[in-house]
Scaffold this motif. Sequence first.
Motif, PDB file in Angstrom:
ATOM      1  N   GLN A 205      51.364  41.379  36.581  1.00 13.52           N
ATOM      2  CA  GLN A 205      50.138  41.844  37.220  1.00 13.52           C
ATOM      3  C   GLN A 205      49.459  40.698  37.968  1.00 13.52           C
ATOM      4  O   GLN A 205      48.994  40.866  39.106  1.00 13.52           O
ATOM      5  CB  GLN A 205      49.202  42.413  36.148  1.00 13.52           C
ATOM      6  N   SER A 209      49.120  40.166  42.227  1.00 14.20           N
ATOM      7  CA  SER A 209      47.762  40.073  42.766  1.00 14.20           C
ATOM      8  C   SER A 209      47.613  38.890  43.713  1.00 14.20           C
ATOM      9  O   SER A 209      46.547  38.689  44.306  1.00 14.20           O
ATOM     10  CB  SER A 209      46.752  39.944  41.618  1.00 14.20           C
ATOM     11  N   GLU A 211      47.720  36.577  46.962  1.00  9.96           N
ATOM     12  CA  GLU A 211      47.356  36.895  48.345  1.00  9.96           C
ATOM     13  C   GLU A 211      48.577  37.201  49.207  1.00  9.96           C
ATOM     14  O   GLU A 211      48.499  37.968  50.170  1.00  9.96           O
ATOM     15  CB  GLU A 211      46.582  35.717  48.943  1.00  9.96           C
ATOM     16  N   GLN A 214      49.096  40.968  49.652  1.00  9.71           N
ATOM     17  CA  GLN A 214      48.015  41.826  50.104  1.00  9.71           C
ATOM     18  C   GLN A 214      48.437  42.632  51.328  1.00  9.71           C
ATOM     19  O   GLN A 214      49.111  42.128  52.225  1.00  9.71           O
ATOM     20  CB  GLN A 214      46.775  40.986  50.435  1.00  9.71           C
ATOM     21  N   GLU A 217      51.775  48.409  50.695  1.00  8.82           N
ATOM     22  CA  GLU A 217      51.498  49.658  49.989  1.00  8.82           C
ATOM     23  C   GLU A 217      52.229  49.761  48.647  1.00  8.82           C
ATOM     24  O   GLU A 217      51.656  50.150  47.639  1.00  8.82           O
ATOM     25  CB  GLU A 217      51.903  50.839  50.885  1.00  8.82           C
ATOM     26  N   LYS A 231      53.427  47.892  41.803  1.00  9.95           N
ATOM     27  CA  LYS A 231      52.053  47.939  42.296  1.00  9.95           C
ATOM     28  C   LYS A 231      52.015  48.904  43.469  1.00  9.95           C
ATOM     29  O   LYS A 231      52.769  48.754  44.440  1.00  9.95           O
ATOM     30  CB  LYS A 231      51.574  46.559  42.749  1.00  9.95           C
ATOM     31  N   HIS A 232      51.131  49.902  43.381  1.00 10.98           N
ATOM     32  CA  HIS A 232      50.901  50.823  44.492  1.00 10.98           C
ATOM     33  C   HIS A 232      49.430  50.746  44.852  1.00 10.98           C
ATOM     34  O   HIS A 232      48.564  51.136  44.061  1.00 10.98           O
ATOM     35  CB  HIS A 232      51.276  52.256  44.113  1.00 10.98           C
ATOM     36  N   ARG A 233      49.161  50.194  46.008  1.00 14.85           N
ATOM     37  CA  ARG A 233      47.779  49.914  46.413  1.00 14.85           C
ATOM     38  C   ARG A 233      47.116  49.051  45.336  1.00 14.85           C
ATOM     39  O   ARG A 233      47.565  47.937  45.088  1.00 14.85           O
ATOM     40  CB  ARG A 233      47.030  51.212  46.676  1.00 14.85           C
ATOM     41  N   ALA A 234      46.079  49.542  44.673  1.00 14.38           N
ATOM     42  CA  ALA A 234      45.404  48.728  43.662  1.00 14.38           C
ATOM     43  C   ALA A 234      45.863  49.047  42.246  1.00 14.38           C
ATOM     44  O   ALA A 234      45.362  48.456  41.281  1.00 14.38           O
ATOM     45  CB  ALA A 234      43.887  48.939  43.762  1.00 14.38           C
ATOM     46  N   ASP A 235      46.812  49.955  42.095  1.00 18.07           N
ATOM     47  CA  ASP A 235      47.243  50.414  40.776  1.00 18.07           C
ATOM     48  C   ASP A 235      48.568  49.791  40.359  1.00 18.07           C
ATOM     49  O   ASP A 235      49.445  49.541  41.194  1.00 18.07           O
ATOM     50  CB  ASP A 235      47.384  51.941  40.764  1.00 18.07           C
ATOM     51  N   LYS A 309      50.684  54.021  33.468  1.00 19.60           N
ATOM     52  CA  LYS A 309      49.736  53.354  34.353  1.00 19.60           C
ATOM     53  C   LYS A 309      49.012  52.264  33.581  1.00 19.60           C
ATOM     54  O   LYS A 309      48.533  52.479  32.474  1.00 19.60           O
ATOM     55  CB  LYS A 309      48.738  54.362  34.931  1.00 19.60           C
ATOM     56  N   SER A 312      43.759  48.121  35.411  1.00 15.54           N
ATOM     57  CA  SER A 312      43.585  46.934  36.281  1.00 15.54           C
ATOM     58  C   SER A 312      42.710  45.895  35.595  1.00 15.54           C
ATOM     59  O   SER A 312      41.862  46.218  34.783  1.00 15.54           O
ATOM     60  CB  SER A 312      42.970  47.341  37.616  1.00 15.54           C
TER      61      SER A 312
END
Length: 312
Positions: A205, A209, A211, A214, A217, A231-235, A309, A312
Amino acid sequence: MILAVTMNPSVDISYPLAEFKLDDVNRVEQVRKTAGGKGLNVARVIRQMDEDVLATGVLGGTLGDYIIQELSKTEIANDFLKINQESRNCIAILHDGQQTEILESGPTLTEENGAAFVKKYQELLSGVSIVTISGSLPKGLEPGYYRQLVENGREQGIPVIVDTSGEALRQVLVHRVKPFAIKPNLTELSQLLGQEVEPGIDSLQQALSDELFQGIEWIMISLGSEGAFVKHRADFYRVTIPAIEVVNPVGSGDATVAGLAAALKRNLPVVDVLKTAMTTGMLNTMEAGTGSINYANFSRLFEMVQITKINS
């Protein structure tokens, strides 16, 4: 239609041996030769999922002719840039529960070859809904070559999935136009970040995260028999797969990319996208052929994939 790009195709040769003897004669009774390269494995699995796919890339010589013949036998549409050089062989020796690979580097492309393929690629984008770009770059092309292909696709609103490694992947990630999805393994992820990433949830995780990732998708980190971390978007999601009998693991990552592309084309929900990608990867390991699945077994394995899931 899904466009599957393979810039350095090969004839993949698989030699199964009960025992691999060094400095001695090894006789092989069952040899498998496949139109290969990671992107062609992707194309084959997409076709076996009954989705429309067009294979493209750069090839030449008698091996290039053989690749086209093999694709045509399996009704995989193709449109390659032909060059006046010989394509390559890639050999996998399956022995003692291990896999030893001998990979030819393939032809050296000129700057003109590279520009000619970009032009062909741009023409092929019309009528395409998703692009997959898989495998290594041929010699002669600069490490940032894939950035142009990603940018061309994204400019037309087409999701581009990139499955490569090393500097070619890094160049894609630092470019201002990001790919829609990437699928590095744990080793490749560690190389990108310059530090060892542990397979635990917290470590993964934190790594995703960074950079560097970033704007992408979908990021799918394959963990072999342990499944995947996504990781899918923010999840974030932990994907767990059942124990299966492995016949031939070669091409399972490519089959995963194929499942991901097909699921995205079908506009499936997030959980079903993940389950589809992992199921096609598993199905490939159960077959002797490289980049091949028995789609009749899809539903049974699909139901056995577990998605959790992560908060975060």
